[in-house]
Design an enzyme around this catalytic site. Structure first.
Site, PDB file in Angstrom:
ATOM      1  N   ILE A 124      80.985  16.493  84.232  1.00  0.00           N
ATOM      2  CA  ILE A 124      79.476  17.303  84.513  1.00  0.00           C
ATOM      3  C   ILE A 124      78.885  17.168  83.183  1.00  0.00           C
ATOM      4  O   ILE A 124      79.366  17.176  82.235  1.00  0.00           O
ATOM      5  CB  ILE A 124      79.582  18.600  84.997  1.00  0.00           C
ATOM      6  CG1 ILE A 124      78.300  19.244  85.433  1.00  0.00           C
ATOM      7  CG2 ILE A 124      80.344  19.613  83.941  1.00  0.00           C
ATOM      8  CD1 ILE A 124      78.020  20.395  86.233  1.00  0.00           C
ATOM      9  N   PRO A 129      71.137  16.740  73.129  1.00  0.00           N
ATOM     10  CA  PRO A 129      70.889  16.826  71.698  1.00  0.00           C
ATOM     11  C   PRO A 129      69.839  17.738  71.597  1.00  0.00           C
ATOM     12  O   PRO A 129      68.809  17.685  72.239  1.00  0.00           O
ATOM     13  CB  PRO A 129      70.638  15.365  71.550  1.00  0.00           C
ATOM     14  CG  PRO A 129      71.317  14.496  72.435  1.00  0.00           C
ATOM     15  CD  PRO A 129      71.283  15.208  73.760  1.00  0.00           C
ATOM     16  N   GLY A 130      70.104  18.824  70.963  1.00  0.00           N
ATOM     17  CA  GLY A 130      68.965  19.714  70.710  1.00  0.00           C
ATOM     18  C   GLY A 130      69.101  21.033  71.674  1.00  0.00           C
ATOM     19  O   GLY A 130      68.183  21.763  71.189  1.00  0.00           O
ATOM     20  N   GLY A 132      71.867  22.686  73.490  1.00  0.00           N
ATOM     21  CA  GLY A 132      72.975  23.512  73.314  1.00  0.00           C
ATOM     22  C   GLY A 132      73.034  24.422  74.605  1.00  0.00           C
ATOM     23  O   GLY A 132      73.144  23.709  75.657  1.00  0.00           O
ATOM     24  N   PHE A 157      78.207  15.973  74.288  1.00  0.00           N
ATOM     25  CA  PHE A 157      79.570  16.732  74.281  1.00  0.00           C
ATOM     26  C   PHE A 157      79.812  16.638  75.827  1.00  0.00           C
ATOM     27  O   PHE A 157      80.380  17.704  76.238  1.00  0.00           O
ATOM     28  CB  PHE A 157      79.043  18.091  73.801  1.00  0.00           C
ATOM     29  CG  PHE A 157      78.656  18.343  72.550  1.00  0.00           C
ATOM     30  CD1 PHE A 157      79.054  17.564  71.436  1.00  0.00           C
ATOM     31  CD2 PHE A 157      77.574  19.030  72.276  1.00  0.00           C
ATOM     32  CE1 PHE A 157      78.239  17.465  70.139  1.00  0.00           C
ATOM     33  CE2 PHE A 157      76.911  19.324  70.826  1.00  0.00           C
ATOM     34  CZ  PHE A 157      77.419  18.336  69.844  1.00  0.00           C
ATOM     35  N   GLU A 246      83.816  28.954  85.367  1.00  0.00           N
ATOM     36  CA  GLU A 246      84.289  28.090  84.350  1.00  0.00           C
ATOM     37  C   GLU A 246      84.395  29.223  83.011  1.00  0.00           C
ATOM     38  O   GLU A 246      85.536  28.536  82.342  1.00  0.00           O
ATOM     39  CB  GLU A 246      82.724  27.399  83.926  1.00  0.00           C
ATOM     40  CG  GLU A 246      82.839  26.679  82.595  1.00  0.00           C
ATOM     41  CD  GLU A 246      81.630  25.948  82.331  1.00  0.00           C
ATOM     42  OE1 GLU A 246      81.632  25.315  81.122  1.00  0.00           O
ATOM     43  OE2 GLU A 246      80.531  26.004  82.998  1.00  0.00           O
ATOM     44  N   GLN A 340      99.880  31.209  59.743  1.00  0.00           N
ATOM     45  CA  GLN A 340     100.221  31.578  58.428  1.00  0.00           C
ATOM     46  C   GLN A 340     101.878  31.835  58.280  1.00  0.00           C
ATOM     47  O   GLN A 340     102.256  31.756  57.400  1.00  0.00           O
ATOM     48  CB  GLN A 340      99.531  33.074  58.192  1.00  0.00           C
ATOM     49  CG  GLN A 340      99.684  33.643  56.967  1.00  0.00           C
ATOM     50  CD  GLN A 340      98.740  32.928  55.879  1.00  0.00           C
ATOM     51  OE1 GLN A 340      98.009  32.278  56.325  1.00  0.00           O
ATOM     52  NE2 GLN A 340      99.103  32.757  54.520  1.00  0.00           N
ATOM     53  N   ASN A 370      80.014  32.431  72.087  1.00  0.00           N
ATOM     54  CA  ASN A 370      80.375  33.724  72.348  1.00  0.00           C
ATOM     55  C   ASN A 370      79.151  34.744  72.082  1.00  0.00           C
ATOM     56  O   ASN A 370      79.215  35.895  72.629  1.00  0.00           O
ATOM     57  CB  ASN A 370      81.485  34.211  71.489  1.00  0.00           C
ATOM     58  CG  ASN A 370      82.963  33.809  72.292  1.00  0.00           C
ATOM     59  OD1 ASN A 370      82.988  33.194  73.074  1.00  0.00           O
ATOM     60  ND2 ASN A 370      83.987  34.167  71.485  1.00  0.00           N
TER      61      ASN A 370
END
Length: 383
Positions: A124, A129-130, A132, A157, A246, A340, A370
Site C-alpha cells: 500500500i 515526500p514531504g 509524512g 517509504f 494497523e 546494555q 507516536n
C-alpha cells in the site's frame, strides 16, 4: 499471570510456525538482510503454509478465520527467533482488510486466489515526500480518462514496494475543498507491470533490513476504472477505518520484540561470566530484568485486551493509539536495557539483540508517529 487469549488451535498453529521458521527462515536470514528482502519464492512457501489465507473467507479459498490471534502468534514467533517475513505484514495486516471490506465481488474473485497463494504480493502506498503522517496533504493525482484513470505522482517509504505485484495507491481524484482537506482521495489497485510505473531507489534502512522499502513513481500510468477500490472520493474514510488494526499490528510486533529481548538477555547473562561470576548473579542484572519483565507483562495485557476488542469489533482508534504508544515505548526501553546487559557484544550484529535494537526504532515512527498517537488520545480525552 495466566494468559487466556489462546486455545489449543492457536498453540498447534504456533508449533507449525515455529518449525517453519527454524527450517526455512533462521538458517538463511542473514542472506535476506544482505539482499534487502526474501527471495520471491519464499512468499509462495508462505502461501503453501496457508498463512496468507487465514482471514480470507472460504468462498475465495481461505480458512475463513476472523480472529487476529493467529497474527499475534506469528508476530511472537518471528520475534522469538529475531527474524521477519519480509513484506508479509503489509500484505496481510494492511492490505487484506481493505480488500475484504471495500473490494467488489469481481475484484475479490480476481485478486484473492493469487493473494492467498503468494503469486500476487501486494503493498500500500500512502506516504509521499514531504507529507509524512499528513495524509490529507497527498499530491499524487488520478485523472479520469474514459474507462481509465491517469495516475501521476510519487510515493516513498513503501514497505514491500520492490517485490509487489499490485499496490494500493492513494491518489487525489478531485481537488480538496477549503472546508475539507481530506476530500477527493481515492484508492487504486495498480498493477506494477503497468507502463509508467517505476520502482525507484530501494531505501537502505538502519533496521528491518530483510524487508524491502522503496520509492515509487507514476508517469501517466493507465489504471482501469474497475481497479478502483470502493467508491471514488472516499479514500480518506477508508484509510481511517483500517488504521486501528494497523496500529494494533505495530503494537503486537513491539510487545513481541520486547518479550524476546528479555529471553535473549536472560540466556546471555546466565552464560557470560565477569570477575569469575555469571553476569546474572549481580543485583543490577536482576533489577534490570525485573523492570523489563514488569513492563512487558503490562504491554502483553494491553495487547491481549486490544486483540480481544478487535475480534469483537470494538477496538477504537484511541484505544489502538494507546496500545501503539505504550508498546512501542516499552519496546524501546526494554530492548535498550537488554542490549546494555550484553555489554559490547550487544553492539555486534551476530547477536540477535542487535537486530532487535535496530528494528525497533521505526515502530515509534510508522503507522503514524507516536506524537500523532498522543494527539489522537488527547482528542479522545477532549482536552
Amino acid at each position: 499471570m495466566r494468559r487466556t487469549v489462546f486455545n489449543k488451535d492457536h498453540e498447534a498453529f504456533r508449533t507449525m510456525i515455529r518449525d517453519f521458521i527454524a527450517a526455512e527462515v533462521a538458517p538463511v536470514y542473514d542472506e535476506w538482510e544482505k539482499a534487502g528482502h526474501p527471495p520471491r519464492d519464499f512468499y509462495n512457501k508462505l502461501g503453501e503454509l496457508g498463512v496468507f489465507g487465514i482471514q480470507v473467507p472460504e468462498e475465495y479459498g481461505g480458512a475463513g478465520e476472523t480472529s487476529f490471534k493467529y497474527q499475534l502468534v506469528i508476530s511472537e514467533e518471528c520475534a522469538r527467533a529475531a527474524v521477519g517475513f519480509g513484506g508479509y505484514g503489509v500484505h496481510v495486516n494492511l492490505v487484506l482488510p481493505y480488500l475484504l471490506k471495500y473490494a467488489s465481488e469481481d475484484q475479490k474473485k480476481r485478486w484473492l486466489p493469487d493473494f492467498i497463494s503468494g503469486d500476487m504480493m501486494m503493498a500500500i502506498a500512502m506516504t509521499e515526500p514531504g507529507t509524512g503522517s499528513d495524509l490529507a496533504g497527498i499530491q499524487t493525482t488520478a485523472r479520469r480518462d474514459g474507462d481509465h484513470y491517469i495516475l501521476n505522482g510519487a510515493k516513498t517509504f513503501i514497505t514491500g514496494g520492490v517485490l509487489a505485484d499490485r499496490v494500493l495507491v492513494v491518489a487525489r481524484t478531485s481537488p480538496a475543498t477549503p472546508e475539507n482537506r481530506r476530500a477527493g482521495l481515492s484508492i487504486l489497485a495498480v498493477d506494477t507491470k503497468s507502463e509508467g510505473y517505476t520502482v525507484g531507489r530501494k531505501l537502505e534502512k538502519i533496521g528491518l533490513r530483510a524487508s524491502d522499502t522503496a520509492e515509487l513513481s507514476f508517469t501517466d500510468v493507465r489504471v482501469p476504472v474497475e481497479d478502483l477500490l470502493g467508491e471514488e472520493g472516499r479514500g480518506f474514510e477508508y484509510l481511517t477505518h483500517n488504521l486501528a488494526e494497523e496500529r494494533l499490528g505495530i503494537a503486537v510486533s513491539s510487545y513481541s520484540s520486547a518479550a524476546a529481548a528479555i529471553e535473549f538477555a536472560k540466556r546471555y547473562v546466565q552464560e557470560r561470566t565477569v570477575f569469575g561470576k555469571p553476569v546474572s548473579s549481580f543485583q543490577n542484572t536482576k533489577f534490570v530484568l525485573a523492570e523489563c519483565a514488569t513492563e512487558v507483562e503490562a504491554a502483553q495485557a494491553l495487547v491481549d485486551r486490544c486483540v480481544e476488542a478487535l475480534d469483537a469489533g470494538e477496538l477504537t482508534p484511541a484505544d489502538a493509539a494507546k496500545c501503539k504508544l505504550f508498546c512501542t515505548e516499552v519496546e524501546g526501553r526494554v530492548i535498550d536495557k537488554c542490549l546494555q546487559l550484553h555489554g559490547g557484544y550487544g553492539y555486534i550484529l551476530e547477536y540477535p539483540i542487535a537486530r532487535l535494537y535496530t528494528d525497533a526504532r521505526v515502530t515509534r515512527i510508522y503507522g503514524g508517529t507516536n506524537e500523532v498517537m498522543k494527539t489522537i488520545i488527547a482528542k479522545d480525552l477532549r482536552v
